[in-house]
Enzyme design. Structure first.
Site, PDB file in Angstrom:
ATOM      1  N   ARG A 270       1.198  -1.494   0.282  1.00 25.19           N
ATOM      2  CA  ARG A 270      -0.261   0.036   0.392  1.00 25.19           C
ATOM      3  C   ARG A 270       0.782   1.150  -0.215  1.00 25.19           C
ATOM      4  O   ARG A 270       1.007   2.383   0.933  1.00 25.19           O
ATOM      5  CB  ARG A 270      -1.025  -0.266   1.221  1.00 25.19           C
ATOM      6  CG  ARG A 270      -2.067  -1.169   1.615  1.00 25.19           C
ATOM      7  CD  ARG A 270      -2.669  -1.031   0.852  1.00 25.19           C
ATOM      8  NE  ARG A 270      -3.843  -3.561   0.432  1.00 25.19           N
ATOM      9  CZ  ARG A 270      -3.742  -3.509   0.170  1.00 25.19           C
ATOM     10  NH1 ARG A 270      -2.544  -4.243  -0.572  1.00 25.19           N
ATOM     11  NH2 ARG A 270      -4.553  -4.654   0.492  1.00 25.19           N
TER      12      ARG A 270
ATOM     13  N   SER B  50     -10.630   0.431   3.695  1.00 19.72           N
ATOM     14  CA  SER B  50      -9.885   0.283   5.820  1.00 19.72           C
ATOM     15  C   SER B  50      -9.012   1.775   5.549  1.00 19.72           C
ATOM     16  O   SER B  50      -8.028   2.318   5.233  1.00 19.72           O
ATOM     17  CB  SER B  50      -8.221  -0.694   5.218  1.00 19.72           C
ATOM     18  OG  SER B  50      -8.848  -1.305   4.318  1.00 19.72           O
TER      19      SER B  50
ATOM     20  N   GLU C  37      -3.394   4.707   6.356  1.00 22.38           N
ATOM     21  CA  GLU C  37      -3.593   4.049   5.120  1.00 22.38           C
ATOM     22  C   GLU C  37      -4.624   5.932   4.599  1.00 22.38           C
ATOM     23  O   GLU C  37      -4.201   5.167   2.952  1.00 22.38           O
ATOM     24  CB  GLU C  37      -4.152   2.690   4.547  1.00 22.38           C
ATOM     25  CG  GLU C  37      -4.458   2.688   2.531  1.00 22.38           C
ATOM     26  CD  GLU C  37      -5.412   1.193   2.643  1.00 22.38           C
ATOM     27  OE1 GLU C  37      -4.718   0.707   3.624  1.00 22.38           O
ATOM     28  OE2 GLU C  37      -5.905   1.827   2.455  1.00 22.38           O
TER      29      GLU C  37
HETATM   30  P1  FAD Z   1      -8.449   9.781  -3.721  1.00 18.70           P
HETATM   31  O1  FAD Z   1      -8.310   9.553  -2.933  1.00 18.70           O
HETATM   32  O2  FAD Z   1      -8.733  11.281  -4.829  1.00 18.70           O
HETATM   33  O3  FAD Z   1      -7.032  10.581  -3.532  1.00 18.70           O
HETATM   34  C1  FAD Z   1      -6.007   9.182  -2.721  1.00 18.70           C
HETATM   35  C2  FAD Z   1      -4.691   9.951  -3.285  1.00 18.70           C
HETATM   36  O4  FAD Z   1      -3.729   9.663  -4.222  1.00 18.70           O
HETATM   37  C3  FAD Z   1      -4.131  10.745  -2.519  1.00 18.70           C
HETATM   38  O5  FAD Z   1      -3.348  11.493  -2.261  1.00 18.70           O
HETATM   39  C4  FAD Z   1      -3.918  12.021  -4.127  1.00 18.70           C
HETATM   40  O6  FAD Z   1      -3.500  12.984  -3.407  1.00 18.70           O
HETATM   41  C5  FAD Z   1      -3.510  10.679  -5.220  1.00 18.70           C
HETATM   42  N1  FAD Z   1      -3.383  10.816  -5.931  1.00 18.70           N
HETATM   43  C6  FAD Z   1      -4.910  10.881  -6.464  1.00 18.70           C
HETATM   44  N2  FAD Z   1      -5.226  10.495  -8.036  1.00 18.70           N
HETATM   45  C7  FAD Z   1      -3.556  11.257  -8.101  1.00 18.70           C
HETATM   46  C8  FAD Z   1      -2.488  11.164  -9.380  1.00 18.70           C
HETATM   47  N3  FAD Z   1      -3.697  11.645 -10.766  1.00 18.70           N
HETATM   48  N4  FAD Z   1      -2.191  11.638 -10.012  1.00 18.70           N
HETATM   49  C9  FAD Z   1      -1.159  11.923  -7.942  1.00 18.70           C
HETATM   50  N5  FAD Z   1      -1.400  11.471  -7.125  1.00 18.70           N
HETATM   51  C10 FAD Z   1      -3.204  11.630  -7.026  1.00 18.70           C
HETATM   52  N6  FAD Z   1      -7.737   0.745  -2.082  1.00 18.70           N
HETATM   53  C11 FAD Z   1      -7.289  -0.447  -2.226  1.00 18.70           C
HETATM   54  O7  FAD Z   1      -6.061  -0.729  -2.073  1.00 18.70           O
HETATM   55  N7  FAD Z   1      -7.920  -1.852  -2.264  1.00 18.70           N
HETATM   56  C12 FAD Z   1      -9.383  -1.882  -1.476  1.00 18.70           C
HETATM   57  O8  FAD Z   1      -9.856  -2.810  -2.191  1.00 18.70           O
HETATM   58  C13 FAD Z   1      -9.838  -0.829  -1.467  1.00 18.70           C
HETATM   59  N8  FAD Z   1     -10.888  -1.248  -1.009  1.00 18.70           N
HETATM   60  C14 FAD Z   1     -12.411   0.308  -0.737  1.00 18.70           C
HETATM   61  C15 FAD Z   1     -13.212   0.424  -1.130  1.00 18.70           C
HETATM   62  C16 FAD Z   1     -14.312   1.324  -0.274  1.00 18.70           C
HETATM   63  C17 FAD Z   1     -15.500   1.346   0.294  1.00 18.70           C
HETATM   64  C18 FAD Z   1     -13.300   2.390  -0.025  1.00 18.70           C
HETATM   65  C19 FAD Z   1     -14.068   3.940   0.126  1.00 18.70           C
HETATM   66  C20 FAD Z   1     -11.961   2.758  -0.003  1.00 18.70           C
HETATM   67  C21 FAD Z   1     -11.255   1.253  -0.671  1.00 18.70           C
HETATM   68  N9  FAD Z   1      -9.675   1.672  -1.291  1.00 18.70           N
HETATM   69  C22 FAD Z   1      -9.059   0.200  -1.263  1.00 18.70           C
HETATM   70  C23 FAD Z   1      -9.457   3.056  -0.332  1.00 18.70           C
HETATM   71  C24 FAD Z   1      -9.076   3.645  -3.013  1.00 18.70           C
HETATM   72  O9  FAD Z   1     -10.235   3.118  -3.344  1.00 18.70           O
HETATM   73  C25 FAD Z   1      -8.013   3.908  -3.074  1.00 18.70           C
HETATM   74  O10 FAD Z   1      -7.156   3.487  -2.501  1.00 18.70           O
HETATM   75  C26 FAD Z   1      -8.137   3.984  -4.969  1.00 18.70           C
HETATM   76  O11 FAD Z   1      -6.815   3.891  -5.297  1.00 18.70           O
HETATM   77  C27 FAD Z   1      -7.877   5.700  -4.506  1.00 18.70           C
HETATM   78  O12 FAD Z   1      -8.820   6.387  -5.833  1.00 18.70           O
HETATM   79  P2  FAD Z   1      -9.371   8.116  -5.186  1.00 18.70           P
HETATM   80  O13 FAD Z   1      -9.021   7.915  -7.285  1.00 18.70           O
HETATM   81  O14 FAD Z   1     -10.946   8.087  -4.778  1.00 18.70           O
HETATM   82  O15 FAD Z   1      -8.059   8.686  -4.836  1.00 18.70           O
HETATM   83  P1  NAP Z   2     -10.495 -10.393   5.028  1.00 13.00           P
HETATM   84  O1  NAP Z   2     -10.184 -11.261   4.271  1.00 13.00           O
HETATM   85  O2  NAP Z   2     -11.411 -10.606   6.504  1.00 13.00           O
HETATM   86  O3  NAP Z   2      -8.779 -10.240   5.640  1.00 13.00           O
HETATM   87  C1  NAP Z   2      -8.849  -9.857   7.042  1.00 13.00           C
HETATM   88  C2  NAP Z   2      -7.041  -9.458   6.183  1.00 13.00           C
HETATM   89  O4  NAP Z   2      -5.892 -10.720   6.791  1.00 13.00           O
HETATM   90  C3  NAP Z   2      -7.117  -8.589   5.020  1.00 13.00           C
HETATM   91  O5  NAP Z   2      -6.508  -7.345   5.198  1.00 13.00           O
HETATM   92  C4  NAP Z   2      -5.230 -10.040   4.159  1.00 13.00           C
HETATM   93  O6  NAP Z   2      -4.758  -8.424   4.423  1.00 13.00           O
HETATM   94  C5  NAP Z   2      -5.151 -10.763   5.631  1.00 13.00           C
HETATM   95  N1  NAP Z   2      -5.789 -11.359   4.455  1.00 13.00           N
HETATM   96  C6  NAP Z   2      -6.393 -12.488   4.449  1.00 13.00           C
HETATM   97  N2  NAP Z   2      -6.699 -13.753   3.757  1.00 13.00           N
HETATM   98  C7  NAP Z   2      -5.055 -13.177   3.134  1.00 13.00           C
HETATM   99  C8  NAP Z   2      -4.381 -14.744   2.811  1.00 13.00           C
HETATM  100  N3  NAP Z   2      -4.612 -15.800   2.381  1.00 13.00           N
HETATM  101  N4  NAP Z   2      -3.076 -13.960   2.092  1.00 13.00           N
HETATM  102  C9  NAP Z   2      -2.536 -13.110   3.394  1.00 13.00           C
HETATM  103  N5  NAP Z   2      -2.972 -12.201   3.802  1.00 13.00           N
HETATM  104  C10 NAP Z   2      -5.089 -12.581   4.067  1.00 13.00           C
HETATM  105  O7  NAP Z   2     -10.192  -8.568   5.161  1.00 13.00           O
HETATM  106  P2  NAP Z   2     -11.285  -7.596   3.955  1.00 13.00           P
HETATM  107  O8  NAP Z   2     -11.185  -6.533   4.897  1.00 13.00           O
HETATM  108  O9  NAP Z   2     -12.866  -8.487   3.780  1.00 13.00           O
HETATM  109  O10 NAP Z   2     -10.701  -7.713   2.544  1.00 13.00           O
HETATM  110  C11 NAP Z   2     -10.736  -8.703   1.777  1.00 13.00           C
HETATM  111  C12 NAP Z   2      -9.368  -7.754   0.609  1.00 13.00           C
HETATM  112  O11 NAP Z   2      -9.980  -6.170   0.069  1.00 13.00           O
HETATM  113  C13 NAP Z   2      -7.874  -7.702   1.646  1.00 13.00           C
HETATM  114  O12 NAP Z   2      -7.106  -7.736   0.783  1.00 13.00           O
HETATM  115  C14 NAP Z   2      -8.221  -5.971   1.187  1.00 13.00           C
HETATM  116  O13 NAP Z   2      -6.557  -6.225   1.681  1.00 13.00           O
HETATM  117  C15 NAP Z   2      -8.872  -5.435   0.344  1.00 13.00           C
HETATM  118  N6  NAP Z   2     -10.200  -4.410   0.805  1.00 13.00           N
HETATM  119  C16 NAP Z   2      -8.627  -3.415   0.822  1.00 13.00           C
HETATM  120  C17 NAP Z   2      -9.741  -2.209   1.652  1.00 13.00           C
HETATM  121  C18 NAP Z   2      -8.453  -0.479   1.797  1.00 13.00           C
HETATM  122  O14 NAP Z   2      -9.101   0.427   1.505  1.00 13.00           O
HETATM  123  N7  NAP Z   2      -7.266  -0.813   1.526  1.00 13.00           N
HETATM  124  C19 NAP Z   2     -11.208  -1.785   1.659  1.00 13.00           C
HETATM  125  C20 NAP Z   2     -11.730  -2.922   2.061  1.00 13.00           C
HETATM  126  C21 NAP Z   2     -10.890  -4.457   1.782  1.00 13.00           C
HETATM  127  P3  NAP Z   2      -4.734  -7.530   2.624  1.00 13.00           P
HETATM  128  O15 NAP Z   2      -5.018  -6.665   3.488  1.00 13.00           O
HETATM  129  O16 NAP Z   2      -3.150  -7.702   2.982  1.00 13.00           O
HETATM  130  O17 NAP Z   2      -5.125  -8.079   1.676  1.00 13.00           O
END
Ligand code: FAD
Ligand code: NAP
Length: 338
Positions: A164, A238, A334
């Site tokens: 991340r 998250s 994050e």
């Molecule tokens: P923004 O929120 O608008 O910006 C995020 C950051 O990126 C800021 O610092 C901004 O300045 C910068 N930025 C944005 N666009 C640019 C650009 N073009 N150039 C340079 N910098 C830029 N994330 C995960 O990794 N995995 C997930 O599974 C995941 N699940 C999510 C689920 C939900 C319900 C929500 C609400 C969020 C989730 N996220 C997840 C977080 C988010 O969706 C990601 O981080 C996504 O990439 C953010 O995109 P955005 O366009 O909304 O960025």
């Molecule tokens: P989950 O399946 O309940 O698992 C909990 C955590 O355990 C996750 O964060 C995941 O890490 C880790 N995990 C589970 N199984 C794993 C495996 N086989 N190997 C290594 N790590 C494992 O998680 P969840 O909340 O439902 O999310 C599912 C996936 O969507 C995850 O990958 C999570 O990162 C992603 N997600 C991300 C966001 C965000 O905003 N970043 C929001 C929602 C969901 P990792 O997170 O490192 O994968």
């Protein structure tokens, strides 16, 4: 070029749906707009923030500078043998890119189905889900370097992708603006169902040999059932990263908490599930005024009504304090806080 507006409400431009105002605001619809914008010295020196979908941002106050919203459209692709290069503008909705690829049999992004936000933001935190990260499919991106006044191509080795994390969150934060991303996908799918939730769901449906469409559908359904939909309840996914600790720390923790949820990583480190740590610290489903943790996943903080960004931030501080007291682990946010 899109005009520059003043005193713009950001409430509908961040998925936490918190109220805040931008002193100035503009949208970018094509790469060339950026050199036009920064030809004006006022904007070169001004505080600025680039946004996409606002799904990984928490505004704790008004932004006294220029907000630049990336809205460059367009997806194209080029097939070469078994590999496919897919090129998308920074403003393309991430899930539209995933659907474009899944529909055409371009494998690699199916586990990343339904992540909110834009293509331009995807390299910033090296988005990841269900065992796949952006870096696994990243070919290159184009970005406008504000100081140099030119567009630069970044290859994977330039981006310092981590868990991340990337160079765009550190040295290059607010220095470069990603205008497009190229992904390297494959016509020969390597299905990744290492995460138990996907495997179980496929088993329930008696799908023994899943294709990328199956994986995408299952991921989509799991996410809808587990995560709060930002269009109805404000959140940014998250709120904290999963902490990664060394083996020695882990052995110590495991003796005190034998059921601690953890995943061993290749380089003798261990990833802990931040959601579990938060839950065991007594925060699952807890609500203070208009801020709460999500009932199905304590790692997600939600705005249940009209919480202020500063209240959400204070709530997260309390969580960090309690998790630290119980586990001696400091959670790292994050979400990008402004
Ligand atoms: P923004 O929120 O608008 O910006 C995020 C950051 O990126 C800021 O610092 C901004 O300045 C910068 N930025 C944005 N666009 C640019 C650009 N073009 N150039 C340079 N910098 C830029 N994330 C995960 O990794 N995995 C997930 O599974 C995941 N699940 C999510 C689920 C939900 C319900 C929500 C609400 C969020 C989730 N996220 C997840 C977080 C988010 O969706 C990601 O981080 C996504 O990439 C953010 O995109 P955005 O366009 O909304 O960025
Ligand atoms: P989950 O399946 O309940 O698992 C909990 C955590 O355990 C996750 O964060 C995941 O890490 C880790 N995990 C589970 N199984 C794993 C495996 N086989 N190997 C290594 N790590 C494992 O998680 P969840 O909340 O439902 O999310 C599912 C996936 O969507 C995850 O990958 C999570 O990162 C992603 N997600 C991300 C966001 C965000 O905003 N970043 C929001 C929602 C969901 P990792 O997170 O490192 O994968």
């Amino acid at each position: 070029m899109y005009p520059i507006a003043e005193h713009v409400s950001l409430k509908n431009l961040n998925t936490f749906r918190v109220e805040a105002h931008a002193r100035w605001f503009t949208e970018i619809h094509q790469e060339e707009d950026l050199s036009l914008l920064f030809a004006d010295q006022q904007w070169k020196g001004a505080a600025r923030l680039v946004i996409g979908g606002g799904s990984n941002i928490l505004f704790t106050r008004d932004f006294e500078g220029l907000i630049i919203r990336m809205n460059i459209p367009g997806i194209t692709h080029q097939i070469d043998g078994e590999s496919v290069l897919v090129h998308a503008g920074a403003g393309v909705v991430w899930n539209d890119l995933v659907l474009y690829c899944v529909e055409r049999g371009f494998a690699g992004v199916e586990n990343l189905t339904l992540i909110p936000g834009t293509v331009g933001a995807s390299p910033v935190q090296n988005i990841g889900a269900y065992g796949v990260e952006l870096k696994d499919v990243f070919h290159s991106c184009r970005a406008y370097h504000i100081k140099k006044g030119e567009v630069i191509t970044f290859l994977p080795e330039d981006c310092r992708f981590g868990y991340r994390d990337s160079i765009f969150k550190h040295e290059l934060k607010n220095q470069v603006i990603i205008t497009s991303v190229t992904f390297k996908l494959s016509l020969n799918p390597q299905i990744n169902i290492s995460y138990g939730a996907i495997r179980q769901e496929l088993e329930t449906r008696h799908i023994d040999e899943p294709g990328i469409k199956d994986v995408s559908l299952v991921v989509s359904e799991i996410r809808v059932s587990k995560l709060p939909d930002p269009s109805t309840i404000g959140n940014a996914g998250s709120f904290f990263k999963n902490p990664v600790i060394n083996e020695q720390q882990f052995v110590h923790l495991k003796s005190a908490f034998p059921d601690i949820v953890h995943y061993c990583l290749p380089n003798s480190t261990v990833k802990l599930a931040a959601g579990w740590l938060i839950e065991k610290s007594g925060w699952k489903g807890k609500q203070i005024r208009q801020t709460a943790t999500w009932k199905n996943q304590a790692l997600v903080i939600v705005n249940v009504g009209s919480a202020l960004g500063s209240e959400i931030y204070d709530f997260s501080e309390e969580i960090i304090k309690d998790v630290n007291e119980k586990f001696n682990i400091t959670l790292e946010r994050e979400v990008n806080v402004f």
